[in-house]
Design a protein around this motif. Structure first.
Motif, PDB file in Angstrom:
ATOM      1  N   PRO A 239      78.739  68.130  50.502  1.00 36.17           N
ATOM      2  CA  PRO A 239      78.352  68.202  49.082  1.00 36.17           C
ATOM      3  C   PRO A 239      78.694  69.550  48.454  1.00 36.17           C
ATOM      4  CG  PRO A 239      76.624  67.145  50.367  1.00 36.17           C
ATOM      5  CD  PRO A 239      77.637  67.682  51.366  1.00 36.17           C
ATOM      6  N   PHE A 240      78.591  70.642  49.232  1.00 36.77           N
ATOM      7  CA  PHE A 240      78.981  71.954  48.711  1.00 36.77           C
ATOM      8  C   PHE A 240      80.474  71.973  48.379  1.00 36.77           C
ATOM      9  CE2 PHE A 240      80.751  76.183  49.270  1.00 36.77           C
ATOM     10  CZ  PHE A 240      79.902  76.994  48.549  1.00 36.77           C
ATOM     11  N   PHE A 241      81.300  71.526  49.319  1.00 33.27           N
ATOM     12  CA  PHE A 241      82.753  71.586  49.120  1.00 33.27           C
ATOM     13  C   PHE A 241      83.182  70.700  47.935  1.00 33.27           C
ATOM     14  CE2 PHE A 241      82.710  72.168  53.963  1.00 33.27           C
ATOM     15  CZ  PHE A 241      82.656  73.533  53.854  1.00 33.27           C
ATOM     16  N   LEU A 242      82.656  69.471  47.916  1.00 31.69           N
ATOM     17  CA  LEU A 242      83.065  68.539  46.862  1.00 31.69           C
ATOM     18  C   LEU A 242      82.528  68.994  45.507  1.00 31.69           C
ATOM     19  CD1 LEU A 242      82.536  65.156  48.761  1.00 31.69           C
ATOM     20  CD2 LEU A 242      84.636  66.491  48.517  1.00 31.69           C
ATOM     21  N   GLY A 243      81.285  69.480  45.506  1.00 30.34           N
ATOM     22  CA  GLY A 243      80.710  69.994  44.261  1.00 30.34           C
ATOM     23  C   GLY A 243      81.490  71.190  43.744  1.00 30.34           C
ATOM     24  N   LEU A 244      81.921  72.044  44.652  1.00 34.23           N
ATOM     25  CA  LEU A 244      82.696  73.219  44.256  1.00 34.23           C
ATOM     26  C   LEU A 244      84.029  72.809  43.627  1.00 34.23           C
ATOM     27  CD1 LEU A 244      83.198  76.260  44.174  1.00 34.23           C
ATOM     28  CD2 LEU A 244      84.030  76.117  46.543  1.00 34.23           C
ATOM     29  N   MET A 245      84.715  71.853  44.247  1.00 35.36           N
ATOM     30  CA  MET A 245      86.013  71.439  43.699  1.00 35.36           C
ATOM     31  C   MET A 245      85.839  70.838  42.304  1.00 35.36           C
ATOM     32  SD  MET A 245      88.284  70.126  46.973  1.00 35.36           S
ATOM     33  CE  MET A 245      87.081  69.144  47.847  1.00 35.36           C
ATOM     34  N   GLU A 246      84.770  70.067  42.123  1.00 34.87           N
ATOM     35  CA  GLU A 246      84.505  69.516  40.776  1.00 34.87           C
ATOM     36  C   GLU A 246      84.170  70.629  39.782  1.00 34.87           C
ATOM     37  OE1 GLU A 246      81.504  66.449  41.307  1.00 34.87           O
ATOM     38  OE2 GLU A 246      83.094  64.939  41.411  1.00 34.87           O
ATOM     39  N   HIS A 247      83.365  71.591  40.232  1.00 32.75           N
ATOM     40  CA  HIS A 247      82.964  72.711  39.376  1.00 32.75           C
ATOM     41  C   HIS A 247      84.191  73.529  38.940  1.00 32.75           C
ATOM     42  CE1 HIS A 247      80.175  76.019  38.127  1.00 32.75           C
ATOM     43  NE2 HIS A 247      81.205  76.776  38.479  1.00 32.75           N
ATOM     44  N   LEU A 248      85.041  73.835  39.911  1.00 29.86           N
ATOM     45  CA  LEU A 248      86.217  74.663  39.599  1.00 29.86           C
ATOM     46  C   LEU A 248      87.197  73.904  38.713  1.00 29.86           C
ATOM     47  CD1 LEU A 248      86.798  76.320  43.100  1.00 29.86           C
ATOM     48  CD2 LEU A 248      85.816  77.411  41.057  1.00 29.86           C
ATOM     49  N   SER A 249      87.431  72.608  39.034  1.00 30.35           N
ATOM     50  CA  SER A 249      88.339  71.796  38.212  1.00 30.35           C
ATOM     51  C   SER A 249      87.879  71.795  36.763  1.00 30.35           C
ATOM     52  CB  SER A 249      88.364  70.344  38.703  1.00 30.35           C
ATOM     53  OG  SER A 249      89.058  70.240  39.914  1.00 30.35           O
ATOM     54  N   ALA A 250      86.561  71.649  36.576  1.00 26.14           N
ATOM     55  CA  ALA A 250      86.024  71.573  35.218  1.00 26.14           C
ATOM     56  C   ALA A 250      86.205  72.891  34.471  1.00 26.14           C
ATOM     57  CB  ALA A 250      84.539  71.197  35.269  1.00 26.14           C
ATOM     58  N   ARG A 251      86.408  73.992  35.224  1.00 24.26           N
ATOM     59  CA  ARG A 251      86.582  75.307  34.598  1.00 24.26           C
ATOM     60  C   ARG A 251      88.037  75.778  34.625  1.00 24.26           C
ATOM     61  NH1 ARG A 251      81.970  74.142  35.772  1.00 24.26           N
ATOM     62  NH2 ARG A 251      80.091  74.949  34.748  1.00 24.26           N
ATOM     63  N   GLY A 252      88.953  74.845  34.804  1.00 28.80           N
ATOM     64  CA  GLY A 252      90.362  75.185  34.637  1.00 28.80           C
ATOM     65  C   GLY A 252      91.073  75.717  35.873  1.00 28.80           C
ATOM     66  N   VAL A 253      90.378  75.746  37.024  1.00 30.23           N
ATOM     67  CA  VAL A 253      91.059  76.109  38.268  1.00 30.23           C
ATOM     68  C   VAL A 253      91.673  74.832  38.839  1.00 30.23           C
ATOM     69  CG1 VAL A 253      90.764  76.975  40.623  1.00 30.23           C
ATOM     70  CG2 VAL A 253      89.482  78.024  38.739  1.00 30.23           C
ATOM     71  N   THR A 254      93.010  74.801  38.952  1.00 31.68           N
ATOM     72  CA  THR A 254      93.646  73.581  39.436  1.00 31.68           C
ATOM     73  C   THR A 254      93.442  73.473  40.941  1.00 31.68           C
ATOM     74  OG1 THR A 254      95.276  73.820  37.701  1.00 31.68           O
ATOM     75  CG2 THR A 254      95.755  72.217  39.421  1.00 31.68           C
ATOM     76  N   CYS A 255      92.672  72.491  41.333  1.00 33.32           N
ATOM     77  CA  CYS A 255      92.414  72.232  42.751  1.00 33.32           C
ATOM     78  C   CYS A 255      92.163  70.735  42.895  1.00 33.32           C
ATOM     79  CB  CYS A 255      91.227  73.058  43.246  1.00 33.32           C
ATOM     80  SG  CYS A 255      89.650  72.632  42.497  1.00 33.32           S
ATOM     81  N   PRO A 256      92.170  70.222  44.127  1.00 39.84           N
ATOM     82  CA  PRO A 256      91.969  68.777  44.290  1.00 39.84           C
ATOM     83  C   PRO A 256      90.606  68.381  43.730  1.00 39.84           C
ATOM     84  CG  PRO A 256      92.690  69.806  46.348  1.00 39.84           C
ATOM     85  CD  PRO A 256      92.327  70.919  45.417  1.00 39.84           C
ATOM     86  N   GLN A 257      90.598  67.320  42.945  1.00 36.14           N
ATOM     87  CA  GLN A 257      89.371  66.884  42.288  1.00 36.14           C
ATOM     88  C   GLN A 257      88.905  65.586  42.935  1.00 36.14           C
ATOM     89  OE1 GLN A 257      89.920  66.765  38.095  1.00 36.14           O
ATOM     90  NE2 GLN A 257      87.758  66.382  37.669  1.00 36.14           N
ATOM     91  N   PRO A 258      87.697  65.574  43.491  1.00 36.85           N
ATOM     92  CA  PRO A 258      87.227  64.343  44.141  1.00 36.85           C
ATOM     93  C   PRO A 258      87.174  63.185  43.163  1.00 36.85           C
ATOM     94  CG  PRO A 258      85.833  66.216  44.729  1.00 36.85           C
ATOM     95  CD  PRO A 258      86.727  66.676  43.618  1.00 36.85           C
ATOM     96  N   VAL A 259      87.609  62.020  43.625  1.00 42.44           N
ATOM     97  CA  VAL A 259      87.574  60.800  42.816  1.00 42.44           C
ATOM     98  C   VAL A 259      86.301  60.045  43.171  1.00 42.44           C
ATOM     99  CG1 VAL A 259      88.732  58.593  42.386  1.00 42.44           C
ATOM    100  CG2 VAL A 259      90.087  60.682  42.769  1.00 42.44           C
ATOM    101  N   ARG A 260      85.541  59.670  42.176  1.00 40.44           N
ATOM    102  CA  ARG A 260      84.284  58.949  42.428  1.00 40.44           C
ATOM    103  C   ARG A 260      84.528  57.451  42.420  1.00 40.44           C
ATOM    104  NH1 ARG A 260      79.526  61.875  41.988  1.00 40.44           N
ATOM    105  NH2 ARG A 260      79.926  64.105  41.746  1.00 40.44           N
ATOM    106  N   ASP A 261      83.788  56.745  43.288  1.00 45.06           N
ATOM    107  CA  ASP A 261      83.918  55.288  43.311  1.00 45.06           C
ATOM    108  C   ASP A 261      83.104  54.688  42.160  1.00 45.06           C
ATOM    109  OD1 ASP A 261      81.266  55.223  44.091  1.00 45.06           O
ATOM    110  OD2 ASP A 261      81.678  54.679  46.173  1.00 45.06           O
ATOM    111  N   ARG A 262      83.090  53.353  42.078  1.00 38.79           N
ATOM    112  CA  ARG A 262      82.434  52.702  40.944  1.00 38.79           C
ATOM    113  C   ARG A 262      80.936  52.998  40.894  1.00 38.79           C
ATOM    114  NH1 ARG A 262      85.099  48.228  42.691  1.00 38.79           N
ATOM    115  NH2 ARG A 262      87.180  48.009  41.791  1.00 38.79           N
TER     116      ARG A 262
END
Lengths: 320, 320
Positions: free
Chosen positions: B63-86
């Protein structure tokens, strides 16, 4: 699966300058093919596969393999199509190795084929044989019956490491195969390694065939015998008659076997099992240091060989 | 580079049913990341990366790693963004392992970075640190100074296999690092493993950062020291002052170091060299059977450590 060679970004960008494919966007080593290094290549023009040929593929054979893929593509067999550079060359050089870019094929390998997949495969193999009929180049099968004894001999002393009776079975079987191997069956281009790993499906339909680096000129029915071994046994090593019937029936619906091919089929099946038993046995003894490859278990093919030795006639495979 | 786990086509198709990504078109194991199994995934919705987490990544940290990637993506750091299921879940399960699908990033790693690339990296690291400032989750650095002695101790007897004086140097250095390690530097989210393999370029511009599976909460300047070690030495192991100045200058143009960070920098650089020396040393002794991975040479980091031990003050790195 293997990636043997790393490709430097600068070298790759230089290599791509010879092609009309636009800018490099991504290049990732992929776990596909055991003889070469393969990369997923994304460029402005789209997705491709970059292949670097490692030592096990003879450079002199590359024109045959590349010519064959072009020939088959032109005749409607979906397979990787070599991309030519601006000078018209399909074969280049990268990281000190022969290198080629081919089209990327969608599709995925079926790990547990059902009878319906085996029927698809039988029909695809027949279409491959028919499309190859007017291919003008020839390449002898360097892994056919004459090669088996010289391949086995240097490793014979270690046969017991695989199974207690492997040495006895191989010795007896080589005598039978060398004496009885058929010489006058219909020949043409064969794939010679059409395992599930090398066949892509999308849904229930075959979407493409890959990895033509064992392709050669040999008896067409031998190719079918290779596929029977590769597709029609279950995980426990038992022959699945329904899968066999589905594959052989679908093949014959497009290319009926001759009486001589049917008669020879049990021996071809034994030979095909022997070929993969021996190469897996030799490979299992000789994993190169640093190679990113898991050797396949030779015992799977020992079990298949035992099964074929118990077959009385072609009708036991559902052929008549 | 590693692909540890094979994914069955049927299982994958079942897994994908939870997502709005359309049909499976292709899935190929790629040689990327040493801790996890990664796959190039082509589906109707486009290209993605599928990651299966192997044992070395603790499931509780995901959860830390995935949350971090989402947090950074949302702030303009280009990194892999986790895809959420339905159902809104980023983390799934496939082949008995935690699994996630992330966006595919174009770009390629630079094997021989120049000073201009080091400047790009310094700026990207500063942007990462600034974007992470308001990330609310914390994860201690499990490979910082307190971990080094327990990591080294069980393998100490084999230090001589790497270099005759490795044991003496590590023993002396651990004493110095444990005694002097700074405790009150500005902290935040650090990448902790931002080697050239984990930085994608398109042309001369950084296009994305990947592999956040060592990310943690620690001194920001330590992250910079890791990057100095990873980017600013030439192939012969010599420090390149121009690359160092380019990286440190670009970093400070966006996030100026405090006086305490500058003073601590030489020790942080020694610590960063020690961390990679030790993990490479331990990994080189313990390559798991069947792992498709080449261990990296610990001696590269022994040479860096020797260099840092000879540094008198931060100004020798171009910091003042």
């Amino acid at each position: 699966m293997a990636v043997y060679t790393d490709v430097d970004d600068e070298e790759l960008i230089g290599f791509l300058r010879a092609y009309d494919l636009g800018a490099l966007l991504s290049c990732k080593g992929i776990a596909e093919g055991v003889e070469n290094s393969n990369f997923y290549l994304h460029v402005s023009a789209g997705s491709f596969i970059l292949t670097l040929y490692e030592k096990r593929v003879a450079e002199a054979d590359l024109p045959f393999f590349l010519g064959l893929m072009e020939h088959l593509s032109a005749r409607g067999v979906t397979c990787p199509q070599p991309v030519r550079d601006r000078a018209g060359r399909a074969l280049g050089r990268l990281a000190g190795r022969p290198a080629v870019i081919v089209t990327f094929l969608d599709g995925y390998s079926i790990h547990h084929p059902e009878a319906a997949h085996c029927a698809q495969l039988g029909a695809a193999l027949a279409r491959l044989h028919l499309a190859g009929a007017d291919f003008s180049m020839r390449r002898p099968n360097s892994l056919s019956v004459a090669a088996w004894r010289p391949l086995y001999a240097p490793c014979a002393a270690r046969a017991g490491e695989v199974a207690p009776d492997l040495g006895d079975i191989v010795a007896a079987e080589l005598d039978v195969l060398e004496r009885g191997w058929p010489r006058d069956l219909p020949e043409g281009v064969i794939h010679a390694d059409l395992f599930p790993d090398n066949v892509f499906f999308l849904g229930d339909q075959i979407s493409g065939l890959i990895d033509f680096y064992f392709a050669c000129t040999d008896a067409l029915a031998y190719d079918l015998a290779v596929c029977l071994n590769a597709w029609c046994f279950d995980a426990a090593g038992n022959f699945d008659a329904a899968k066999g019937a589905a594959m052989l029936g679908a093949y014959q619906s497009l290319r009926p076997l001759t009486a001589a091919e049917i008669e020879a089929f049990p021996l071809l099946a034994r030979g095909a099992a022997m070929r993969f038993l021996l190469t897996r046995f030799v490979d299992s003894l000789d994993v190169p240091a640093g190679a990113l490859v898991r050797p396949k278990d030779p015992r799977e093919y020992l079990a298949r060989l035992r099964f074929h030795r118990g077959i009385g006639a072609a009708r036991d495979y559902g052929l008549a």
